[in-house]
Motif scaffolding. Sequence first.
Motif: not given
Length: 250
Positions: A44-45, A69-71, A105-106, A132-133
């Motif tokens: 889950s991303l 959720e967001q692509l 914040s990927l 990236l996070k």
Amino acid sequence: MSINKALVAQRFAKAGQSYVEHAVIQKQISAQLFEYLKVYCPQSLASVLEIGCGSGNLTHLFQSHFQVEQLFLNDLYDDVEQHFSSVDKINWLIGDIEQLILPQSLDTVISSSALQWMIDLPALLQRIHSALKPNAYFCFSSFGPDNLTEIKQLTGQGLNYVDLDTLRQQLEQQGFEVLFMHQDHKQRYFDHPKSILQHLKATGVTATAKSHRWTKQSLQQFYSDYEQFHDEQGFSLTYHPIYVIARRTA
């Protein structure tokens, strides 16, 4: 060798339909990368960026397993959107990824068979790291120095591919922890060198900045020289994929 991104976009756009049919190796590479992703990445991303989504070989596999959720999907030209009619809620990032502002914040950045086209890979790696996070993943396949070696040996044309050790070094210098790295050699065989040139054109990979101008004479010479890469299976063409699973350290 310098890379003309406008020409790259033009060649890939032109090869858009034929790519789906002819890019057999690229499809295999996406499938292999997907298997590694399943091992390392959480299912889950919240937000994922794919660089160089092309005809969606990796995207469709990714979406079959991961909940996103967001692509964010990137490619050089907007014709790629035709391959994603079945995918909901895509945030398109069309253009040269080296010039675009990356989403922040990927959770994960993925890419299959695209990063070899980058002009300044370390600079892009730095920007991906920032996007990236902490502890988020960067998972990709690219190509190593033996890629299409037959063509390079005979024509002097080809990209300057980064080898495994250099790639590891570049990633670590930008603050990535390399969790997994693997390289492979794949051969495709053809009945005639002419079929190899048609295959390369159909997959868009002829998009080097210095276009190779064939004459009748140079073409015949190429066919003749290619005999050295012929065996009982046919005329060989080498692909040299490198797979990487890396993580941004906190």
